[in-house]
Design a protein around this motif. Structure first.
Motif, mmCIF file in Angstrom:
data_model
loop_
_atom_site.group_PDB
_atom_site.id
_atom_site.type_symbol
_atom_site.label_atom_id
_atom_site.label_comp_id
_atom_site.label_asym_id
_atom_site.label_seq_id
_atom_site.Cartn_x
_atom_site.Cartn_y
_atom_site.Cartn_z
ATOM 1 N N ALA A 78 0.835 -1.209 0.000
ATOM 2 C CA ALA A 78 0.000 0.000 0.000
ATOM 3 C C ALA A 78 0.861 1.247 0.000
ATOM 4 C CB ALA A 78 -0.939 0.007 1.199
ATOM 5 N N ALA A 79 1.917 1.259 0.794
ATOM 6 C CA ALA A 79 2.810 2.420 0.845
ATOM 7 C C ALA A 79 3.508 2.621 -0.490
ATOM 8 C CB ALA A 79 3.841 2.249 1.959
ATOM 9 N N ALA A 80 3.842 1.539 -1.167
ATOM 10 C CA ALA A 80 4.545 1.644 -2.442
ATOM 11 C C ALA A 80 3.658 2.241 -3.525
ATOM 12 C CB ALA A 80 5.049 0.269 -2.881
ATOM 13 N N THR A 81 2.330 2.033 -3.421
ATOM 14 C CA THR A 81 1.452 2.571 -4.456
ATOM 15 C C THR A 81 1.128 4.037 -4.249
ATOM 16 O OG1 THR A 81 -0.514 1.875 -3.272
ATOM 17 C CG2 THR A 81 0.372 0.343 -4.911
ATOM 18 N N VAL A 82 1.341 4.580 -3.056
ATOM 19 C CA VAL A 82 1.009 5.976 -2.779
ATOM 20 C C VAL A 82 2.028 6.919 -3.396
ATOM 21 C CG1 VAL A 82 0.773 7.684 -0.947
ATOM 22 C CG2 VAL A 82 -0.295 5.455 -0.707
ATOM 23 N N ALA A 83 3.304 6.647 -3.241
ATOM 24 C CA ALA A 83 4.350 7.528 -3.758
ATOM 25 C C ALA A 83 5.044 6.843 -4.923
ATOM 26 C CB ALA A 83 5.370 7.832 -2.665
ATOM 27 N N SER A 84 5.414 7.622 -5.911
ATOM 28 C CA SER A 84 6.137 7.048 -7.037
ATOM 29 C C SER A 84 7.589 6.818 -6.630
ATOM 30 C CB SER A 84 6.071 7.985 -8.239
ATOM 31 O OG SER A 84 6.944 9.071 -8.064
ATOM 32 N N PRO A 85 8.278 5.889 -7.286
ATOM 33 C CA PRO A 85 9.683 5.649 -6.959
ATOM 34 C C PRO A 85 10.533 6.904 -7.079
ATOM 35 C CG PRO A 85 8.858 3.946 -8.433
ATOM 36 C CD PRO A 85 7.778 4.987 -8.300
ATOM 37 N N ALA A 86 10.190 7.775 -8.010
ATOM 38 C CA ALA A 86 10.962 9.011 -8.171
ATOM 39 C C ALA A 86 10.841 9.897 -6.941
ATOM 40 C CB ALA A 86 10.485 9.776 -9.403
ATOM 41 N N ASP A 87 9.669 9.901 -6.313
ATOM 42 C CA ASP A 87 9.465 10.739 -5.140
ATOM 43 C C ASP A 87 10.198 10.201 -3.926
ATOM 44 O OD1 ASP A 87 7.827 12.220 -6.733
ATOM 45 O OD2 ASP A 87 5.973 11.413 -5.901
ATOM 46 N N ALA A 88 10.344 8.880 -3.827
ATOM 47 C CA ALA A 88 10.937 8.274 -2.647
ATOM 48 C C ALA A 88 12.461 8.293 -2.672
ATOM 49 C CB ALA A 88 10.454 6.825 -2.512
ATOM 50 N N SER A 89 13.053 8.344 -3.848
ATOM 51 C CA SER A 89 14.508 8.276 -3.930
ATOM 52 C C SER A 89 15.135 9.636 -3.668
ATOM 53 C CB SER A 89 14.911 7.772 -5.323
ATOM 54 O OG SER A 89 14.483 8.682 -6.289
ATOM 55 N N PRO A 90 16.405 9.605 -3.200
ATOM 56 C CA PRO A 90 17.073 10.886 -2.982
ATOM 57 C C PRO A 90 17.223 11.639 -4.301
ATOM 58 C CG PRO A 90 18.491 9.026 -2.325
ATOM 59 C CD PRO A 90 17.211 8.469 -2.876
ATOM 60 N N ALA A 91 17.225 12.936 -4.203
ATOM 61 C CA ALA A 91 17.339 13.760 -5.404
ATOM 62 C C ALA A 91 18.709 13.585 -6.046
ATOM 63 C CB ALA A 91 17.106 15.222 -5.053
ATOM 64 N N ALA A 92 18.711 13.380 -7.350
ATOM 65 C CA ALA A 92 19.950 13.290 -8.099
ATOM 66 C C ALA A 92 20.333 14.687 -8.565
ATOM 67 C CB ALA A 92 19.768 12.361 -9.299
ATOM 68 N N ALA A 93 21.533 14.796 -9.070
ATOM 69 C CA ALA A 93 21.994 16.085 -9.583
ATOM 70 C C ALA A 93 21.206 16.435 -10.835
ATOM 71 C CB ALA A 93 23.484 16.007 -9.897
ATOM 72 N N PRO A 94 20.881 17.727 -11.030
ATOM 73 C CA PRO A 94 20.146 18.123 -12.238
ATOM 74 C C PRO A 94 20.813 17.653 -13.524
ATOM 75 C CG PRO A 94 20.173 19.927 -10.688
ATOM 76 C CD PRO A 94 21.069 18.844 -10.122
ATOM 77 N N SER A 95 22.136 17.537 -13.542
ATOM 78 C CA SER A 95 22.809 17.088 -14.763
ATOM 79 C C SER A 95 22.430 15.647 -15.105
ATOM 80 C CB SER A 95 24.321 17.232 -14.626
ATOM 81 O OG SER A 95 24.798 16.440 -13.560
ATOM 82 N N SER A 96 22.210 14.791 -14.082
ATOM 83 C CA SER A 96 21.807 13.414 -14.374
ATOM 84 C C SER A 96 20.372 13.378 -14.895
ATOM 85 C CB SER A 96 21.953 12.516 -13.146
ATOM 86 O OG SER A 96 21.011 12.857 -12.154
ATOM 87 N N PHE A 97 19.514 14.283 -14.409
ATOM 88 C CA PHE A 97 18.153 14.362 -14.933
ATOM 89 C C PHE A 97 18.185 14.846 -16.377
ATOM 90 C CE2 PHE A 97 16.910 15.037 -10.328
ATOM 91 C CZ PHE A 97 16.444 13.740 -10.160
ATOM 92 N N ALA A 98 19.026 15.822 -16.680
ATOM 93 C CA ALA A 98 19.151 16.315 -18.049
ATOM 94 C C ALA A 98 19.627 15.193 -18.967
ATOM 95 C CB ALA A 98 20.107 17.508 -18.105
ATOM 96 N N ALA A 99 20.528 14.350 -18.467
ATOM 97 C CA ALA A 99 21.006 13.215 -19.256
ATOM 98 C C ALA A 99 19.864 12.234 -19.524
ATOM 99 C CB ALA A 99 22.154 12.514 -18.521
ATOM 100 N N GLN A 100 18.960 12.048 -18.563
ATOM 101 C CA GLN A 100 17.803 11.171 -18.763
ATOM 102 C C GLN A 100 16.890 11.731 -19.861
ATOM 103 O OE1 GLN A 100 15.785 10.741 -15.022
ATOM 104 N NE2 GLN A 100 17.581 9.894 -13.997
ATOM 105 N N VAL A 101 16.698 13.044 -19.856
ATOM 106 C CA VAL A 101 15.858 13.682 -20.873
ATOM 107 C C VAL A 101 16.500 13.497 -22.242
ATOM 108 C CG1 VAL A 101 14.886 15.885 -21.679
ATOM 109 C CG2 VAL A 101 14.837 15.311 -19.247
ATOM 110 N N ARG A 102 17.803 13.710 -22.335
ATOM 111 C CA ARG A 102 18.507 13.532 -23.610
ATOM 112 C C ARG A 102 18.469 12.068 -24.044
ATOM 113 N NH1 ARG A 102 21.956 17.010 -21.072
ATOM 114 N NH2 ARG A 102 23.590 15.454 -20.872
ATOM 115 N N ALA A 103 18.632 11.122 -23.092
ATOM 116 C CA ALA A 103 18.583 9.697 -23.418
ATOM 117 C C ALA A 103 17.201 9.287 -23.923
ATOM 118 C CB ALA A 103 18.964 8.854 -22.199
ATOM 119 N N ALA A 104 16.170 10.026 -23.542
ATOM 120 C CA ALA A 104 14.807 9.735 -24.004
ATOM 121 C C ALA A 104 14.548 10.307 -25.395
ATOM 122 C CB ALA A 104 13.792 10.293 -23.007
#
Length: 196
Positions: A18-44
């Protein structure tokens, strides 16, 4: 004793699921550096310029509202609300990699989780979406909510939301949950508060 132990383990497993369905995995994990998020956007498949534009929108809201980035296109504000940004070329906000279609008009209905009030700057739930579930506090809406817009009251127990203007001036109150307003006017609204 074995039956009791397995019952306790079953209850613990159900609580964990039940707890796992309330929050998305992205919300539960520690924040990554914005550069790694930008790399995810580029990889997509998005360009570096598109990744910069998306990051710039999040950085502006983080500077105003505080909080942290938790996904390539999602932040959690200082008051624990979420703001999800549409991916480049898409009309509706959703989290990168969630399998949803950002051009499908049903997508925003998934973004507005049960127990929350959600808003968008565009009509018909388009554009950057916020989700606010806290009770009684004043939530400052994002700066890009200037006119037009839409909202969904998906709170529990038929709760309402109050709309406040500049200087905390009372404007109006929403219909009780569940209610959708595809053609709203955010222009006079500066804050909302959930009446729960």
């Amino acid at each position: 004793m074995r039956l009791r132990t397995s019952s306790l383990l079953g209850a613990a497993l159900l609580s964990l699921l039940a707890a796992a369905t309330v929050a998305s995995p992205a919300d539960a994990s520690p924040a990554a550096a914005p550069s790694s998020f930008a790399a995810q956007v580029r990889a997509a498949g998005f360009s570096a310029a598109q990744a910069r534009q998306l990051q710039g929108a999040m950085d502006r809201d983080l500077a105003t509202l505080g909080g942290r980035q938790v996904a390539a296109n999602r932040i959690i504000t200082a008051d624990r609300s979420t703001i999800t940004y549409p991916l480049p070329g898409e009309k509706y906000a959703h989290v990168l990699g969630d399998g949803l279609n950002g051009n499908d008009p049903r997508t925003p209905l998934v973004l507005c989780s049960y127990g929350a009030f959600c808003g968008w700057p565009g009509y018909n739930y388009s554009g950057t979406g916020f989700t606010h579930a806290s009770c009684g506090d004043l939530y400052e809406i994002p700066d890009n909510f200037k006119t037009g817009g839409s909202w969904i009251n998906n709170q529990t127990h038929n709760y309402t939301t109050t709309f406040w203007g500049k200087g905390n001036v009372y404007l109006s109150i929403s219909h009780a949950a569940y209610f959708r307003e595809p053609h709203a006017n955010w222009y006079p609204v500066w804050y909302i508060s959930n009446n729960c």
